[in-house]
Design an enzyme around this catalytic site. Structure first.
Site, PDB file in Angstrom:
ATOM      1  N   CYS A  19       0.804  -1.232  -0.024  1.00 36.64           N
ATOM      2  CA  CYS A  19      -0.017   0.001   0.095  1.00 36.64           C
ATOM      3  C   CYS A  19       0.808   1.321   0.208  1.00 36.64           C
ATOM      4  O   CYS A  19       1.711   1.492   0.946  1.00 36.64           O
ATOM      5  CB  CYS A  19      -1.056  -0.088   1.063  1.00 36.64           C
ATOM      6  SG  CYS A  19      -1.721   1.410   1.573  1.00 36.64           S
ATOM      7  N   CYS A  71       0.351   3.308   3.287  1.00 33.67           N
ATOM      8  CA  CYS A  71       1.219   2.499   4.377  1.00 33.67           C
ATOM      9  C   CYS A  71       2.622   2.841   4.359  1.00 33.67           C
ATOM     10  O   CYS A  71       3.236   2.943   5.464  1.00 33.67           O
ATOM     11  CB  CYS A  71       0.743   1.001   4.302  1.00 33.67           C
ATOM     12  SG  CYS A  71      -0.932   0.747   4.714  1.00 33.67           S
ATOM     13  N   ASP A  89      -0.539  16.729  -1.137  1.00 31.83           N
ATOM     14  CA  ASP A  89      -0.813  15.953  -2.352  1.00 31.83           C
ATOM     15  C   ASP A  89       0.374  16.255  -3.420  1.00 31.83           C
ATOM     16  O   ASP A  89       0.590  17.502  -3.652  1.00 31.83           O
ATOM     17  CB  ASP A  89      -2.263  16.259  -3.034  1.00 31.83           C
ATOM     18  CG  ASP A  89      -2.643  15.285  -3.720  1.00 31.83           C
ATOM     19  OD1 ASP A  89      -2.308  15.389  -4.961  1.00 31.83           O
ATOM     20  OD2 ASP A  89      -3.603  14.628  -3.542  1.00 31.83           O
ATOM     21  N   HIS A 120      -4.239   0.539   8.236  1.00 24.95           N
ATOM     22  CA  HIS A 120      -4.768   0.452   6.874  1.00 24.95           C
ATOM     23  C   HIS A 120      -6.437   0.082   6.789  1.00 24.95           C
ATOM     24  O   HIS A 120      -6.893  -0.862   7.458  1.00 24.95           O
ATOM     25  CB  HIS A 120      -4.156  -0.813   6.188  1.00 24.95           C
ATOM     26  CG  HIS A 120      -4.652  -0.899   4.807  1.00 24.95           C
ATOM     27  ND1 HIS A 120      -3.967  -0.113   3.678  1.00 24.95           N
ATOM     28  CD2 HIS A 120      -5.740  -1.816   4.052  1.00 24.95           C
ATOM     29  CE1 HIS A 120      -4.628  -0.442   2.529  1.00 24.95           C
ATOM     30  NE2 HIS A 120      -5.424  -1.403   2.841  1.00 24.95           N
ATOM     31  N   ASN A 161     -12.937   9.592  -1.948  1.00 23.33           N
ATOM     32  CA  ASN A 161     -13.272   8.944  -3.110  1.00 23.33           C
ATOM     33  C   ASN A 161     -13.506   7.398  -2.799  1.00 23.33           C
ATOM     34  O   ASN A 161     -12.535   6.982  -2.109  1.00 23.33           O
ATOM     35  CB  ASN A 161     -12.259   9.178  -4.225  1.00 23.33           C
ATOM     36  CG  ASN A 161     -12.197  10.548  -4.490  1.00 23.33           C
ATOM     37  OD1 ASN A 161     -13.373  11.231  -4.616  1.00 23.33           O
ATOM     38  ND2 ASN A 161     -10.981  11.064  -4.898  1.00 23.33           N
ATOM     39  N   HIS A 164      -6.619   2.764   0.222  1.00 25.81           N
ATOM     40  CA  HIS A 164      -6.187   3.343   1.607  1.00 25.81           C
ATOM     41  C   HIS A 164      -6.992   4.269   1.784  1.00 25.81           C
ATOM     42  O   HIS A 164      -6.921   5.287   1.287  1.00 25.81           O
ATOM     43  CB  HIS A 164      -4.726   3.306   1.807  1.00 25.81           C
ATOM     44  CG  HIS A 164      -4.650   3.623   3.352  1.00 25.81           C
ATOM     45  ND1 HIS A 164      -3.267   2.933   4.031  1.00 25.81           N
ATOM     46  CD2 HIS A 164      -4.866   4.770   4.400  1.00 25.81           C
ATOM     47  CE1 HIS A 164      -3.416   3.233   5.207  1.00 25.81           C
ATOM     48  NE2 HIS A 164      -4.304   4.357   5.423  1.00 25.81           N
ATOM     49  N   HIS A 222      -8.896   7.677   2.614  1.00 25.05           N
ATOM     50  CA  HIS A 222      -7.797   8.943   2.474  1.00 25.05           C
ATOM     51  C   HIS A 222      -8.963   9.927   2.553  1.00 25.05           C
ATOM     52  O   HIS A 222      -9.964   9.781   1.621  1.00 25.05           O
ATOM     53  CB  HIS A 222      -6.678   9.139   1.839  1.00 25.05           C
ATOM     54  CG  HIS A 222      -7.014   8.726   0.414  1.00 25.05           C
ATOM     55  ND1 HIS A 222      -7.140   7.645  -0.067  1.00 25.05           N
ATOM     56  CD2 HIS A 222      -6.979   9.585  -0.950  1.00 25.05           C
ATOM     57  CE1 HIS A 222      -7.370   7.653  -1.593  1.00 25.05           C
ATOM     58  NE2 HIS A 222      -7.470   8.848  -1.876  1.00 25.05           N
ATOM     59  N   HIS A 271      -9.086  14.191   0.983  1.00 25.23           N
ATOM     60  CA  HIS A 271      -8.376  15.321   0.519  1.00 25.23           C
ATOM     61  C   HIS A 271      -9.045  16.596   1.204  1.00 25.23           C
ATOM     62  O   HIS A 271     -10.049  16.938   1.072  1.00 25.23           O
ATOM     63  CB  HIS A 271      -8.719  15.382  -1.106  1.00 25.23           C
ATOM     64  CG  HIS A 271      -8.385  14.213  -1.850  1.00 25.23           C
ATOM     65  ND1 HIS A 271      -6.942  14.340  -2.289  1.00 25.23           N
ATOM     66  CD2 HIS A 271      -8.775  12.941  -2.140  1.00 25.23           C
ATOM     67  CE1 HIS A 271      -6.706  13.025  -2.896  1.00 25.23           C
ATOM     68  NE2 HIS A 271      -7.874  12.286  -2.900  1.00 25.23           N
TER      69      HIS A 271
END
Length: 114
Positions: free
Chosen positions: A4, A7, A30, A46, A87, A98, A100, A102
């Protein structure tokens, strides 16, 4: 998880521009920003996607949303506003498996998102 990307970033195996870190959350810039300020915020465990949030791991998601306004204030865009995006899955255009979020700020956003 061994392969990942996030990770590996959390473990320090892949460099990142860290913005925030605590025992549950890691946040970094980003690499393909969509706003003047674009931060990726991940749990340090994870969780593959929003579909895998459970009562056992939901404290990590809660912590992320406690950290969001702190980061926005530190970076100077909390007062004007910002967008937080997750997303999920293929149709949601999740690019890294994983969980996340934004955090984007520094410009006015439009709707619909696209």
């Amino acid at each position: 998880m061994e392969d990942c990307l996030f990770c590996k970033i959390i473990a320090g195996e892949i460099p990142s521009a860290k913005v925030y870190e605590d025992d549950m959350v890691y946040a970094f810039n980003d690499i393909a920003p969509q706003a003047p300020c674009h931060i990726v915020i991940v749990p340090k465990i994870h969780i593959a996607s929003a579909n895998e949030i459970t009562p056992e791991n939901s404290a990590y998601v809660a912590r992320i949303f406690e950290v969001v306004p702190k980061i926005a204030k530190t970076l100077g865009f909390a007062e004007n506003g910002y967008r937080v995006v997750n997303n999920c899955g293929e149709d949601g255009l999740q690019s890294v498996k994983h969980l996340h979020f934004h955090l984007m700020g520094g410009r006015k956003f439009s709707w619909p998102a696209g």
